[in-house]
Design an enzyme around this catalytic site. Structure first.
Site, PDB file in Angstrom:
ATOM      1  CB  THR A   1     -16.391 -69.272 -88.253  1.00  0.00           C
ATOM      2  OG1 THR A   1     -17.678 -69.730 -87.940  1.00  0.00           O
ATOM      3  CG2 THR A   1     -16.808 -68.202 -89.465  1.00  0.00           C
TER       4      THR A   1
ATOM      5  N   GLY B   1     -20.226 -72.448 -84.882  1.00  0.00           N
ATOM      6  CA  GLY B   1     -19.543 -72.053 -83.655  1.00  0.00           C
ATOM      7  C   GLY B   1     -18.284 -70.563 -84.469  1.00  0.00           C
ATOM      8  CB  CYS B   2     -16.363 -69.230 -82.061  1.00  0.00           C
ATOM      9  SG  CYS B   2     -15.731 -69.394 -80.923  1.00  0.00           S
ATOM     10  CE1 TYR B   3     -10.321 -71.258 -81.008  1.00  0.00           C
ATOM     11  CE2 TYR B   3     -12.185 -72.728 -79.886  1.00  0.00           C
ATOM     12  CZ  TYR B   3     -11.046 -72.085 -80.067  1.00  0.00           C
ATOM     13  OH  TYR B   3      -9.911 -71.866 -78.869  1.00  0.00           O
TER      14      TYR B   3
END
EC number: 1.2.1.38
Length: 343
Positions: free
Chosen positions: A152, A148-150
């Site tokens: 990472t 996921g973006c957060y």
């Protein structure tokens, strides 16, 4: 030349895959799927890639998974949709990078609890695709769960301290994201008049990326942690700035901490350590880099580390291409060696 299919080509991650793959010399996109837009020209929907590669000749297609026959498939589909697609592709022996959350958890009960979905297509061999921590596993797998973006930005910001057992079990992440992280479909939260000139927290203790961050750091540190995560929405299009806090278990200096980070990431092209200046959203915009800085220690032994990523690139499509490069044996930087769009 290896061939690529993109399942779910109308969202922001599908769009970014097309943009980034236009600079990749080892692959060619053959199929881009969309049930809603099937039959329409790709470049009418994505004018930003017009005249690049073979994109002018492509139309969106509605293809069943069993009819896909490319070397690589990117699943840029919503959570819950990938689990209906990936098992069929897996049985065909196709290399899969799934950008949804469907394969990020070995613990299916944890996935079902946080995502509110019944998981119907578990694949035991799926690997969590954070290259800086799992490169060797990624090399041996054909099904990659893109992080996921957060998570990472959060995981990379604290990984060296956790791996070296330098902080206690309390770790707090405060992350601020651009609006594109919410996806292409607008809502009351992301509607321009509501987000412009505004800043707001949401899902302050119950965001589904919390357990993803926790499980990875616990795996790295081989111990239980108390990970807290609160996201915020910024009135910008791209980027995630994460401020990570924890308490040091021993007396180390800022210089020591920087040396630990530089050693931990010494072979990682896409992680840049900022000894003096601070990471910024514009510094990583459009890139696959994760910039990490701060490293300040207060009078109570609290250490603060700051990271910045582009949520659509290192937080999604760029990292997916990085994973593809690893499993296909390409140079890991292929198609991704660009600097930030600053200013």
């Amino acid at each position: 030349m290896k061939t690529v299919s993109i399942i779910g080509g109308t969202g922001y991650t599908g769009s970014e895959l097309l943009r980034l793959l236009s600079n990749h010399d080892k692959v060619e996109v053959l199929n881009v799927t969309s049930r809603k837009e099937a039959g329409k020209k790709l470049t009418d929907f994505h004018p930003q890639v017009r005249n690049l590669r073979n994109y002018n000749d492509l139309e969106f297609q509605n293809i069943a998974p069993e009819d896909i026959d490319t070397d690589i498939v990117f699943c840029a589909t919503p959570h819950g949709a990938s689990m209906a697609i990936v098992p069929t592709l897996h049985e065909k022996g196709i290399n899969i990078i799934d950008l949804s959350g469907d394969y990020r958890f070995e613990d299916i009960e944890m996935y079902e609890s946080w995502y509110g979905l019944k998981h119907t297509g578990k694949i035991e061999s799926a690997v969590y695709g954070l290259p800086e921590l799992h490169r060797e596993k990624i090399k041996k797998s054909k099904t990659i769960a893109n992080p996921g973006c957060y998570p990472t930005g959060a995981i990379l910001s604290m990984a060296p301290l956790v791996a070296n057992d330098l902080v206690d079990e309390r770790i707090i992440f405060d992350s601020k994201s651009g609006v594109s992280g919410a996806g292409v479909v607008a809502s009351q939260t992301t509607h321009f008049p509501n987000v412009n000139e505004n800043l707001g927290a949401y899902k302050i203790t119950k965001h589904r990326h919390s357990p993803e961050i926790g499980k990875e750091l616990e795996y790295l540190g081989n111990k239980r942690l108390k990970v807290s995560f609160t996201p915020h929405l910024l009135p910008v299009t791209r980027g995630i700035l994460t401020t990570a806090h924890s308490y040091l278990k021993e007396d180390v200096s800022r210089v020591d901490v920087i040396e630990i980070y530089e050693e931990f990431y010494k072979d990682e092209f896409f992680v840049r350590i900022f000894e003096e200046s601070m990471p910024s959203l514009t510094g990583v915009r459009g890139t696959n880099f994760c910039d990490i800085g701060g490293f300040e220690i207060d009078q109570h032994g609290r250490i603060v580390v700051v990271s910045a990523i582009d949520n659509l690139v290192k937080g999604a499509s760029g990292q997916a291409i990085q994973n593809m490069n690893i499993i296909m044996g390409f140079d890991e930087k292929e198609g991704l060696s660009v600097g930030g769009m600053r200013p």
